[in-house]
Every structure is written in C-alpha cells, then in structure tokens.
Design a protein around this motif. Structure first.
Motif: not given
Length: 173
Positions: A12-13, A34-35, A42-43, A49-52
């Motif tokens: 859940g982050h 910040v990257k 899993f997405c 929410k990530a840059d990558e």
C-alpha cells in the motif's frame, strides 16, 4: 537524497513507516526534484506514482541486486570508499575458508593498514587507512579484504543472464 528506490512490495506504499509523516515528506521531495523508482512485480500504488516502474519477475530480487552491484562496483566504480572503510567489515582480511583472519592475542578481525603496511585489529587506535582492495601478505600467506572478495565475486555475474532471470532489460539494470 536525490534518488529513491522502493524495492519489493510496498503493502500500500511506505511500508513500516508512519504514512501520515513519510507520505507528505516524499511528496514534497518529489516536488523538489527527487526521482522515485519502484522495483515491484505489480504496478502497485507506489509504482503508479513513480518516475520509473521496473516490473521484476517475482522471486528474482537477488539476481537483480547482484547485477546492479556488478554494474555499480565493477563497471562504474560507484561506491562510498570512506564509508566502507570506517563503518563496515569491508576491510576485514579474509582467509581461504571465507572466515576472518584474526589477531592471535585478541581474536579480533584483522585489517591491512595502508599507512603502516601491516595488519592490525580492526579497532586499533593507531589504524589510519584500512585497505578495502588488493591482497596482502600476513604470516607468510596472502589475504584479501572482504570488499576485494566481493568485487571478484561480482565479476562473475553475467548481466545478460540476470536480465533473462529477472525480465529486467540489461539497459535498465
């Protein structure tokens, strides 16, 4: 910090933290540049929410870690030498059986002091510059610091094979 990697399931982050505190801090850091990279099969919410997002085959995290270490240590030479010298077992001299070479009197692990060119206990008060690379003769036998042993092991890592195992392309590793 300019680059954050969240690795594995985030549940859940921001797992094992207080999200009410760490969530806003991470969001503010991201607004400041910040990257954020998420390595997860899993997405997840964090990955979305990530840059990558790097989708990895489940259960292959160790292979990816070894491949990344190989690149960082042996190809790019990117590691904190002073931190390794002062705060880890990287300087400890390793015997052929994989155990630490120890001081005969105290039983403490030995390191090679580059300044005095001799082996000393890791916590010797006159230790100035512990070696983390190379090989050194002590008691008529040659020993290598733990970090040197790691570097040599990492040289055996085949990045192409790790990419195949993890499903993470070589260029992303």
């Amino acid at each position: 910090c300019k680059y954050v990697i969240l690795w594995g399931t985030q549940l859940g982050h921001l797992v094992n933290t207080i999200p009410l505190v760490s969530g806003p801090r991470l969001a503010e850091s991201r607004r400041k540049g910040v990257k954020l990279v998420v390595i997860d099969p899993f997405c997840s919410h964090a990955a979305s929410k990530a840059d990558e997002w790097i989708p990895i085959k489940p259960g292959t995290d160790g292979a990816l870690a070894l491949a990344m270490l190989h690149v960082m240590v042996n190809e790019l030479g990117v590691y904190d030498r002073e931190f390794l010298k002062k705060h880890t077992n990287a300087p400890y001299l390793i015997q052929p059986d994989g155990t630490y070479l120890r001081d005969e009197e105290t039983g403490k692990p030995l390191v090679w002091d580059l300044r005095d060119c001799k082996a000393k206990p890791f916590d010797a008060s006159d230790l100035f510059d512990p070696a983390i690379e190379g090989s050194y003769e002590v008691r008529s036998q040659t020993y290598r610091p733990a970090f040197q042993v790691l570097k040599e092991h990492l040289e055996t890592i085949d990045i192409t094979e790790m990419a195949r195992i993890t499903n993470v392309p070589v260029d992303r590793i």
